[in-house]
Scaffold this active site. Structure first.
Site, PDB file in Angstrom:
ATOM      1  N   CYS A 226       0.809  -1.147   0.134  1.00 32.73           N
ATOM      2  CA  CYS A 226       0.040  -0.091  -0.004  1.00 32.73           C
ATOM      3  C   CYS A 226       0.765   1.343   0.067  1.00 32.73           C
ATOM      4  CB  CYS A 226      -0.884   0.026   0.928  1.00 32.73           C
ATOM      5  SG  CYS A 226      -2.199   1.261   0.838  1.00 32.73           S
TER       6      CYS A 226
ATOM      7  N   CYS B 106      -6.167   1.999  -4.223  1.00 35.89           N
ATOM      8  CA  CYS B 106      -5.419   2.720  -2.961  1.00 35.89           C
ATOM      9  C   CYS B 106      -6.536   3.667  -2.531  1.00 35.89           C
ATOM     10  CB  CYS B 106      -4.061   3.266  -3.160  1.00 35.89           C
ATOM     11  SG  CYS B 106      -3.348   3.561  -1.670  1.00 35.89           S
TER      12      CYS B 106
HETATM   13  C1  LIG Z   1      -0.614   0.102   7.123  1.00 31.67           C
HETATM   14  C2  LIG Z   1      -1.196  -0.754   5.759  1.00 31.67           C
HETATM   15  C3  LIG Z   1      -2.261  -0.187   5.074  1.00 31.67           C
HETATM   16  C4  LIG Z   1      -2.807  -0.827   3.917  1.00 31.67           C
HETATM   17  N1  LIG Z   1      -3.659  -0.343   3.172  1.00 31.67           N
HETATM   18  C5  LIG Z   1      -4.219  -1.071   2.218  1.00 31.67           C
HETATM   19  C6  LIG Z   1      -5.583  -0.431   1.696  1.00 31.67           C
HETATM   20  O1  LIG Z   1      -5.937   0.803   2.133  1.00 31.67           O
HETATM   21  N2  LIG Z   1      -6.006  -1.153   0.588  1.00 31.67           N
HETATM   22  C7  LIG Z   1      -5.528  -2.275   0.320  1.00 31.67           C
HETATM   23  O2  LIG Z   1      -5.964  -2.923  -0.783  1.00 31.67           O
HETATM   24  N3  LIG Z   1      -4.187  -2.829   0.724  1.00 31.67           N
HETATM   25  C8  LIG Z   1      -3.725  -2.172   1.870  1.00 31.67           C
HETATM   26  N4  LIG Z   1      -2.788  -2.863   2.416  1.00 31.67           N
HETATM   27  C9  LIG Z   1      -1.821  -3.928   1.644  1.00 31.67           C
HETATM   28  C10 LIG Z   1      -2.608  -5.299   1.974  1.00 31.67           C
HETATM   29  O3  LIG Z   1      -2.964  -5.411   3.358  1.00 31.67           O
HETATM   30  C11 LIG Z   1      -1.446  -6.294   1.644  1.00 31.67           C
HETATM   31  O4  LIG Z   1      -1.224  -5.829   0.211  1.00 31.67           O
HETATM   32  C12 LIG Z   1      -2.017  -7.599   1.473  1.00 31.67           C
HETATM   33  O5  LIG Z   1      -2.742  -8.053   2.728  1.00 31.67           O
HETATM   34  C13 LIG Z   1      -1.166  -8.698   1.095  1.00 31.67           C
HETATM   35  O6  LIG Z   1      -1.614  -9.907   0.991  1.00 31.67           O
HETATM   36  P1  LIG Z   1      -0.483 -11.283   0.783  1.00 31.67           P
HETATM   37  O7  LIG Z   1      -1.608 -12.169   0.872  1.00 31.67           O
HETATM   38  O8  LIG Z   1       0.172 -10.968  -0.292  1.00 31.67           O
HETATM   39  O9  LIG Z   1       0.366 -11.086   2.214  1.00 31.67           O
HETATM   40  P2  LIG Z   1      -0.232 -11.261   3.582  1.00 31.67           P
HETATM   41  O10 LIG Z   1      -1.699 -10.835   3.749  1.00 31.67           O
HETATM   42  O11 LIG Z   1       0.860 -10.561   4.630  1.00 31.67           O
HETATM   43  O12 LIG Z   1      -0.052 -12.535   3.982  1.00 31.67           O
HETATM   44  C14 LIG Z   1       0.934 -13.432   3.943  1.00 31.67           C
HETATM   45  C15 LIG Z   1       0.970 -14.476   4.976  1.00 31.67           C
HETATM   46  O13 LIG Z   1       2.124 -15.754   4.593  1.00 31.67           O
HETATM   47  C16 LIG Z   1       2.554 -15.936   5.878  1.00 31.67           C
HETATM   48  N5  LIG Z   1       3.879 -16.556   5.613  1.00 31.67           N
HETATM   49  C17 LIG Z   1       4.894 -15.546   5.716  1.00 31.67           C
HETATM   50  N6  LIG Z   1       6.041 -16.257   5.700  1.00 31.67           N
HETATM   51  C18 LIG Z   1       5.663 -17.577   5.506  1.00 31.67           C
HETATM   52  C19 LIG Z   1       6.497 -18.763   5.294  1.00 31.67           C
HETATM   53  N7  LIG Z   1       7.764 -18.907   5.531  1.00 31.67           N
HETATM   54  N8  LIG Z   1       5.871 -20.031   4.970  1.00 31.67           N
HETATM   55  C20 LIG Z   1       4.324 -19.967   5.309  1.00 31.67           C
HETATM   56  N9  LIG Z   1       3.605 -18.797   5.412  1.00 31.67           N
HETATM   57  C21 LIG Z   1       4.238 -17.605   5.409  1.00 31.67           C
HETATM   58  C22 LIG Z   1       2.139 -14.958   6.742  1.00 31.67           C
HETATM   59  O14 LIG Z   1       2.009 -15.481   8.223  1.00 31.67           O
HETATM   60  C23 LIG Z   1       1.027 -14.387   6.263  1.00 31.67           C
HETATM   61  O15 LIG Z   1      -0.158 -14.864   6.839  1.00 31.67           O
HETATM   62  C24 LIG Z   1      -2.053  -2.003   3.643  1.00 31.67           C
HETATM   63  C25 LIG Z   1      -1.100  -2.793   4.239  1.00 31.67           C
HETATM   64  C26 LIG Z   1      -0.623  -2.261   5.420  1.00 31.67           C
HETATM   65  C27 LIG Z   1       0.376  -2.684   6.226  1.00 31.67           C
END
Ligand SMILES: Cc1cc2nc3c(=O)[nH]c(=O)nc-3n(C[C@H](O)[C@H](O)[C@H](O)COP(=O)(O)OP(=O)(O)OC[C@H]3O[C@@H](n4cnc5c(N)ncnc54)[C@H](O)[C@@H]3O)c2cc1C
Length: 412
Positions: free
Chosen positions: A167, A347
């Protein structure tokens, strides 16, 4: 599932049960309930991270962002409660941190990204005390709100690193919330708010730079580009930035602060960066339209860990997940992949309490709103959407693999 000696075999292994891993696994199982899907995930809690900004601004409770992982994992998926330590794509296996090995026909990599607190000198020691806060970690977001409430005027600094981050609007959002808070508490006259970014532009899509610059101007938030945070001394309340000019020359500048909100540098998780599946930047090297790995056709990736050249958001994952699921099922059936992702991301830039400018765009920085409202205007409606609409949409719709959606369209 089959057990071949030491290796447990699954049709599909999904790594990470965050926004990306959960939604794609749920979609796969919705379409083919008999699939053998294992999800490797070490954490017991699933967080709705997009609300962390509102938690830091005192407008949302942290408890509402968290759900037990056991409740958000899709029905029918097998939860492997461990972390992946190592990948062996040439053997279609991976090793877990407890030494077990999993084998797969299809691998889906969705482990998110790593917050690299150690990339800034002194940051790990400083964070969470002495006015140094961050919305980027659930254990810290409430401290941001405490810092804001304790702010009685003085200097508040907000940082954005030069690395890719999740984000990319979030560092600005908390700066604008803080500025609005300071204004409402009649502290603006004796406060200085500064936004330091390691990048050269305020936002990745040029069309949003003028309206966001106007927002910063309205609040008197100074914008300092090409300034990367390199060191923090919490006890002395000092932050050091490295400024790089257009000729590439650098100068270090140290600022004192009363409050410092840090967006940490971010990178791909180590087990991805150290594997042959990574691109030069360390991210999972996938085709930007099919989400299939460019060298291993039984590997897919989406979400923050992927190399997809778009802004890393949950909103992007909402559009990536149906494409990944469709192409995984096609690959399992040995047919040519047909589903294409256009780079959509969005965003909701919070520009104050009750105000959001919703930036929606696709590859190439083309602005593509979903609703017929100006994307460049701050909106009370989008604030309500962000605060009240999107959290239940995320938990009850997206994470359940439901895919019906409104189309986004290019403007102009
Ligand atoms: C402050 C903030 C504000 C945001 N605002 C927005 C917004 O307004 N709108 C929006 O759309 N997005 C927003 N986001 C971004 C959004 O939250 C992320 O892009 C999204 O959560 C990413 O999803 P993901 O599944 O790729 O990663 P994550 O949701 O981070 O999940 C990754 C998962 O993998 C697991 N994992 C890590 N390492 C390993 C491993 N070695 N083996 C197995 N599992 C593992 C973790 O435990 C976790 O559960 C924001 C994020 C933040 C931090």
């Amino acid at each position: 599932m089959t057990d071949t000696g030491q290796t447990q075999e699954h049709q599909i292994v999904v790594v990470g049960a965050g926004a990306a891993g959960t939604s794609v696994a749920a979609s796969l199982l919705r379409q083919q309930p008999g699939l053998d899907v294992a999800i490797v995930e070490p954490s017991d809690i699933h967080y709705y991270q997009p609300a962390f900004t509102l938690v830091g601004g005192g407008a949302y409770s942290l408890a509402k962002t968290a759900r037990p992982q056991a409740q958000t994992l899709p029905t029918g998926a097998r939860w492997v409660r461990a972390a992946v330590a190592d990948l062996q794509p040439e053997k279609n296996t991976l090793t877990l941190s407890d030494g077990r090995t999993l084998g797969y026909q299809i691998l889906v990599l969705a482990p998110g990204l790593k917050l690299d607190w150690d990339a800034v000198d002194g940051l790990r020691e400083a964070i969470g005390r002495n006015g140094v806060c961050s919305n980027y970690d659930p254990s810290l977001a409430e401290y941001t709100w405490q810092c804001l409430q304790a702010f009685r005027g003085g200097k508040a600094l907000f940082t954005q690193p030069s690395t890719p981050i999740k984000c990319a609007g979030a560092p600005q959002k908390i700066a604008y919330l803080a500025a609005d808070y300071v204004r409402r508490k009649w502290l603006a006259d004796n406060s200085k708010l500064k936004f330091y970014s390691g990048g050269s532009a305020l936002f990745s899509v040029a069309d949003f730079v003028p309206p966001l610059t106007q927002v910063a101007k309205r609040y008197n938030v100074a914008l300092l580009m090409n300034h990367n945070l390199i060191a923090v001394n919490g006890a002395r309340r000092e932050a050091t930035f490295r400024f790089t000019n257009s000729a590439g020359e650098t100068t270090d500048v140290t600022e004192t602060f009363d409050m410092l909100h840090v967006t940490p540098p971010q990178c791909a998780p180590d087990f991805i960066r150290n594997s042959s599946l990574a691109n030069e930047g360390g991210w999972v090297d996938v085709d930007q339209h099919t989400l299939q790995h460019v060298r291993h056709d039984n590997v897919f990736s989406l979400g923050d860990a992927s190399s997809l050249p778009t802004s890393k958001t949950a909103a992007a994952i909402r559009k990536q997940s149906p494409v990944a699921a469709a192409n995984i099922l096609t690959r399992l059936a040995d047919k040519p992949l047909e589903a294409h992702y256009d780079g959509y991301t969005s965003c909701p830039v919070v520009t104050g309490y009750g105000k959001v400018m919703l930036a929606e765009f696709i590859y190439g920085g083309k602005v593509t709103p979903t609703l017929p409202l100006s994307p460049f205007k701050e909106s009370r409606f989008y604030w309500q959407v962000k605060k009240r609409g999107l959290p239940p949409f995320y938990f009850d719709y997206m994470l359940k693999g439901k895919e019906g959606d409104l189309a986004h369209k290019a403007i102009g």
